[in-house]
Design a protein around this motif. Sequence first.
Motif: not given
Length: 225
Positions: A37-45, A210-215
């Motif tokens: 498994t991997s860990e992903l850290r990212t912004g929504t944009h 949920r409630g996202g401003d982008g993806s």
Amino acid sequence: MFRDLSRPIETGMPTYPGDPDVTLAPDATHEADGYATSELRTGTHAGTHVDAPRHTLSDGQAIDEREVGAFAFDARLVDLRPLDPREAVGPDALPELCVLDDNVDLLLVRTGWASRWGSERYRDHPYLTAAATERCREAGVGVGLDTFGPDPTPTGGGDGESTEIDSDEPDGTPAHDVLLGGSLPIVENLCRLDGLPERFRLYAFPLRLRGGDGSPVRAVAEWEE
């Protein structure tokens, strides 16, 4: 025929100035745990993504409030190359409203800046004026771009050189506000546009945040050979 128009999500990829850095790292491994498994850290944009109205409008619709079919587009490609760094693209550069209204719901604006991905010069992309986006809004079409977005991006100077910013360059996010204020989609950081037909189908399905401003999206073009 299908073609992936999205950027790979990877550690250290370019992000809009001030956005979170992206990291993709192993969590569990086959050697230690018998599975991966991997860990992903990212912004929504990060990378190729779609903006929701909530991105620039406090009372705007969130990404998970849109019907999934709203992210399948009848797209038209308009190739504006060559353009200068930070050049303002006005409404006269875009198709007439009668053409935009002809079964088109997304205008894919090719500036040529995809080739600068990974360099500071990518920030110095051309941008759409508010009047240009008003033309799109009047026709009911969203916008896709091979840049950070339809508005100017803060400059980083690039390659040790200063980039001159026109005094008429707008502040804030006027192009975003026009499009998102009309509940029209914006798809950013598209790539691999060489050889696309003028008309095609574009799929850019977001994560159900949920409630996202982008993806981030997997943007895929489809057309008949």
